[in-house]
Scaffold this motif. Structure first.
Motif, PDB file in Angstrom:
ATOM      1  N   PHE A   1       1.176  -0.752  -0.120  1.00  0.00           N
ATOM      2  CA  PHE A   1       0.237   0.301   1.042  1.00  0.00           C
ATOM      3  C   PHE A   1       0.787   1.395   0.118  1.00  0.00           C
ATOM      4  O   PHE A   1       1.450   1.002   0.433  1.00  0.00           O
ATOM      5  N   GLN A   2       0.158   2.229  -0.341  1.00  0.00           N
ATOM      6  CA  GLN A   2       1.347   3.906  -1.241  1.00  0.00           C
ATOM      7  C   GLN A   2       0.277   4.824  -0.184  1.00  0.00           C
ATOM      8  O   GLN A   2       0.949   5.784  -0.186  1.00  0.00           O
ATOM      9  N   LYS A   3      -1.215   4.074  -0.809  1.00  0.00           N
ATOM     10  CA  LYS A   3      -2.049   5.009  -0.393  1.00  0.00           C
ATOM     11  C   LYS A   3      -2.785   4.566   0.523  1.00  0.00           C
ATOM     12  O   LYS A   3      -3.413   3.403   0.436  1.00  0.00           O
ATOM     13  N   ASP A   4      -3.382   5.059   1.550  1.00  0.00           N
ATOM     14  CA  ASP A   4      -5.195   4.052   2.422  1.00  0.00           C
ATOM     15  C   ASP A   4      -5.607   6.152   2.664  1.00  0.00           C
ATOM     16  O   ASP A   4      -5.268   6.781   3.086  1.00  0.00           O
ATOM     17  N   VAL A   5      -7.235   5.276   2.026  1.00  0.00           N
ATOM     18  CA  VAL A   5      -7.940   7.052   2.630  1.00  0.00           C
ATOM     19  C   VAL A   5      -7.971   6.428   4.007  1.00  0.00           C
ATOM     20  O   VAL A   5      -8.738   7.643   4.776  1.00  0.00           O
ATOM     21  N   LEU A   6      -8.179   5.460   5.084  1.00  0.00           N
ATOM     22  CA  LEU A   6      -8.317   6.131   6.326  1.00  0.00           C
ATOM     23  C   LEU A   6      -6.601   6.692   6.810  1.00  0.00           C
ATOM     24  O   LEU A   6      -6.990   7.142   7.740  1.00  0.00           O
ATOM     25  N   ASN A   7      -6.213   6.646   5.742  1.00  0.00           N
ATOM     26  CA  ASN A   7      -4.711   7.858   6.460  1.00  0.00           C
ATOM     27  C   ASN A   7      -4.909   8.983   5.795  1.00  0.00           C
ATOM     28  O   ASN A   7      -4.215  10.088   6.253  1.00  0.00           O
ATOM     29  N   GLY A   8      -6.197   9.750   5.681  1.00  0.00           N
ATOM     30  CA  GLY A   8      -6.254  11.096   4.782  1.00  0.00           C
ATOM     31  C   GLY A   8      -5.741  10.989   2.954  1.00  0.00           C
ATOM     32  O   GLY A   8      -6.400  12.244   2.416  1.00  0.00           O
ATOM     33  N   ASP A   9      -5.653   9.689   2.866  1.00  0.00           N
ATOM     34  CA  ASP A   9      -5.329   9.870   1.046  1.00  0.00           C
ATOM     35  C   ASP A   9      -6.554  10.136   0.786  1.00  0.00           C
ATOM     36  O   ASP A   9      -8.076   9.481   1.127  1.00  0.00           O
ATOM     37  N   GLU A  10      -6.928  10.807  -0.631  1.00  0.00           N
ATOM     38  CA  GLU A  10      -8.171  10.710  -1.762  1.00  0.00           C
ATOM     39  C   GLU A  10      -8.504   9.329  -2.039  1.00  0.00           C
ATOM     40  O   GLU A  10      -9.779   8.934  -1.901  1.00  0.00           O
ATOM     41  N   HIS A  11      -7.580   8.436  -2.329  1.00  0.00           N
ATOM     42  CA  HIS A  11      -8.239   6.824  -2.561  1.00  0.00           C
ATOM     43  C   HIS A  11      -6.902   5.960  -1.912  1.00  0.00           C
ATOM     44  O   HIS A  11      -5.620   6.355  -1.723  1.00  0.00           O
ATOM     45  N   ASN A  12      -7.101   4.814  -2.206  1.00  0.00           N
ATOM     46  CA  ASN A  12      -6.143   3.693  -2.379  1.00  0.00           C
ATOM     47  C   ASN A  12      -5.485   3.488  -3.477  1.00  0.00           C
ATOM     48  O   ASN A  12      -6.302   3.337  -4.464  1.00  0.00           O
ATOM     49  N   LEU A  13      -4.356   2.987  -2.920  1.00  0.00           N
ATOM     50  CA  LEU A  13      -2.865   2.806  -3.754  1.00  0.00           C
ATOM     51  C   LEU A  13      -2.533   1.686  -3.280  1.00  0.00           C
ATOM     52  O   LEU A  13      -1.604   1.562  -1.840  1.00  0.00           O
ATOM     53  N   ILE A  14      -2.688   0.769  -4.521  1.00  0.00           N
ATOM     54  CA  ILE A  14      -1.448  -0.537  -4.253  1.00  0.00           C
ATOM     55  C   ILE A  14      -0.476  -0.324  -5.046  1.00  0.00           C
ATOM     56  O   ILE A  14      -0.580  -0.372  -6.352  1.00  0.00           O
ATOM     57  N   ARG A  15       0.685  -1.014  -4.577  1.00  0.00           N
ATOM     58  CA  ARG A  15       2.186  -0.277  -5.674  1.00  0.00           C
ATOM     59  C   ARG A  15       2.551  -2.113  -5.741  1.00  0.00           C
ATOM     60  O   ARG A  15       2.282  -3.099  -5.063  1.00  0.00           O
ATOM     61  N   LEU A  16       2.028  -2.994  -7.845  1.00  0.00           N
ATOM     62  CA  LEU A  16       2.675  -3.945  -7.849  1.00  0.00           C
ATOM     63  C   LEU A  16       4.074  -3.607  -8.557  1.00  0.00           C
ATOM     64  O   LEU A  16       3.343  -3.767  -9.730  1.00  0.00           O
ATOM     65  N   GLU A  17       4.604  -4.783  -8.582  1.00  0.00           N
ATOM     66  CA  GLU A  17       6.190  -4.902  -8.972  1.00  0.00           C
ATOM     67  C   GLU A  17       6.802  -6.111  -9.402  1.00  0.00           C
ATOM     68  O   GLU A  17       6.850  -6.965  -8.215  1.00  0.00           O
ATOM     69  N   LEU A  18       7.283  -6.249 -10.099  1.00  0.00           N
ATOM     70  CA  LEU A  18       6.588  -7.992 -10.703  1.00  0.00           C
ATOM     71  C   LEU A  18       8.548  -8.162 -10.661  1.00  0.00           C
ATOM     72  O   LEU A  18       9.831  -6.783 -10.933  1.00  0.00           O
ATOM     73  N   LYS A  19       9.257  -9.203  -9.562  1.00  0.00           N
ATOM     74  CA  LYS A  19      10.686  -9.491  -9.850  1.00  0.00           C
ATOM     75  C   LYS A  19      11.219 -10.353 -10.077  1.00  0.00           C
ATOM     76  O   LYS A  19      12.434 -10.168 -10.258  1.00  0.00           O
ATOM     77  N   GLU A  20       9.978 -11.090 -10.501  1.00  0.00           N
ATOM     78  CA  GLU A  20      10.594 -12.580 -11.349  1.00  0.00           C
ATOM     79  C   GLU A  20       9.248 -13.408 -12.014  1.00  0.00           C
ATOM     80  O   GLU A  20       8.937 -13.175 -10.919  1.00  0.00           O
ATOM     81  N   VAL A  21       9.930 -13.798 -13.088  1.00  0.00           N
ATOM     82  CA  VAL A  21       9.045 -14.515 -13.531  1.00  0.00           C
ATOM     83  C   VAL A  21      10.156 -16.148 -14.062  1.00  0.00           C
ATOM     84  O   VAL A  21      11.137 -17.059 -14.000  1.00  0.00           O
ATOM     85  N   MET A  22       9.143 -17.324 -12.003  1.00  0.00           N
ATOM     86  CA  MET A  22      10.371 -18.134 -12.136  1.00  0.00           C
ATOM     87  C   MET A  22       9.617 -19.443 -12.509  1.00  0.00           C
ATOM     88  O   MET A  22       8.670 -19.446 -13.729  1.00  0.00           O
ATOM     89  N   ARG A  23      10.449 -20.103 -12.499  1.00  0.00           N
ATOM     90  CA  ARG A  23      10.629 -20.962 -14.022  1.00  0.00           C
ATOM     91  C   ARG A  23      10.245 -22.442 -12.576  1.00  0.00           C
ATOM     92  O   ARG A  23      10.875 -23.333 -11.928  1.00  0.00           O
ATOM     93  N   GLU A  24       9.455 -23.365 -13.434  1.00  0.00           N
ATOM     94  CA  GLU A  24       9.332 -24.651 -12.330  1.00  0.00           C
ATOM     95  C   GLU A  24       9.971 -26.036 -12.571  1.00  0.00           C
ATOM     96  O   GLU A  24      10.438 -25.746 -14.178  1.00  0.00           O
TER      97      GLU A  24
END
Length: 191
Positions: A161-184
């Motif tokens: 989470f980077q922003k949350d309405v509960l903290n007074g932000d305008e909207h909720n914002l979740i940052r999603l970052e791909l680190k690795e495509v794993m191989r089985e």
């Protein structure tokens, strides 16, 4: 730039998946989750540790939830991380939380984006005390669910989470970052 059949197709799939899901009283979920967070704060007393525990609980849920998602959503295989993010935003969140998100702020490599949630059903009826504002990520369970679900699909991500309405932000914002495509690794069959 809109992709052919992209986000609109996913929004329709999300609505169809939501309509097929068994419904439960959302107020019961919200109150139960609120009780869980309150109890964690009492038991652990360290806000950072509570944030980590909520994420870990969500991760474990996500490991199992992805099976239901794949069985009931009607979504075919995603072509890339951009498709994956759209499916999460328009189908996954809609299917399980009844809300959709907007995918924004892609990086140049198309490996990181943000999800804007205009509504967060877990945070209904919630008001954080001043001593927890900008410290407790109340809905951190969602980040764990996303991380666990994607890891089951061989995608290692960081999610926060980077922003949350509960903290007074305008909207909720979740940052999603791909680190690795794993191989089985299926191991050697030569034994």
């Amino acid at each position: 730039m809109a992709r052919p059949g992209g986000p609109d197709k996913y929004a329709k799939l999300g609505d169809m998946a939501f309509n097929r899901m068994e419904k439960m009283n959302s107020e019961l979920l919200v109150l139960t989750y609120g009780s869980l967070v309150t109890q964690l704060l009492r038991d652990i007393e360290d806000v950072d540790a509570v944030n980590a525990q909520l994420e870990k609980m969500g991760y474990n849920i996500g490991l199992r939830l992805v099976d239901e998602f794949l069985a009931k959503s009607g979504v075919s295989a995603c072509q890339d991380f951009r498709d994956t993010a759209e499916v999460i935003a328009k189908v996954g969140l809609r299917m399980f939380l009844g809300v959709s998100a907007e995918v924004v702020m892609w990086n140049r490599e198309m490996t990181a984006c943000s999800l804007i949630l205009p509504e967060n059903p877990l945070a209904e009826f919630v008001e954080l005390p001043a001593n927890l504002t900008n410290r407790l990520w109340y809905s951190n369970l969602i980040c764990g669910v996303l991380r666990g679900s994607l890891e089951q699909l061989q995608l290692r991500v960081e999610c926060q989470f980077q922003k949350d309405v509960l903290n007074g932000d305008e909207h909720n914002l979740i940052r999603l970052e791909l680190k690795e495509v794993m191989r089985e690794d299926y191991g050697d069959d030569d034994d």
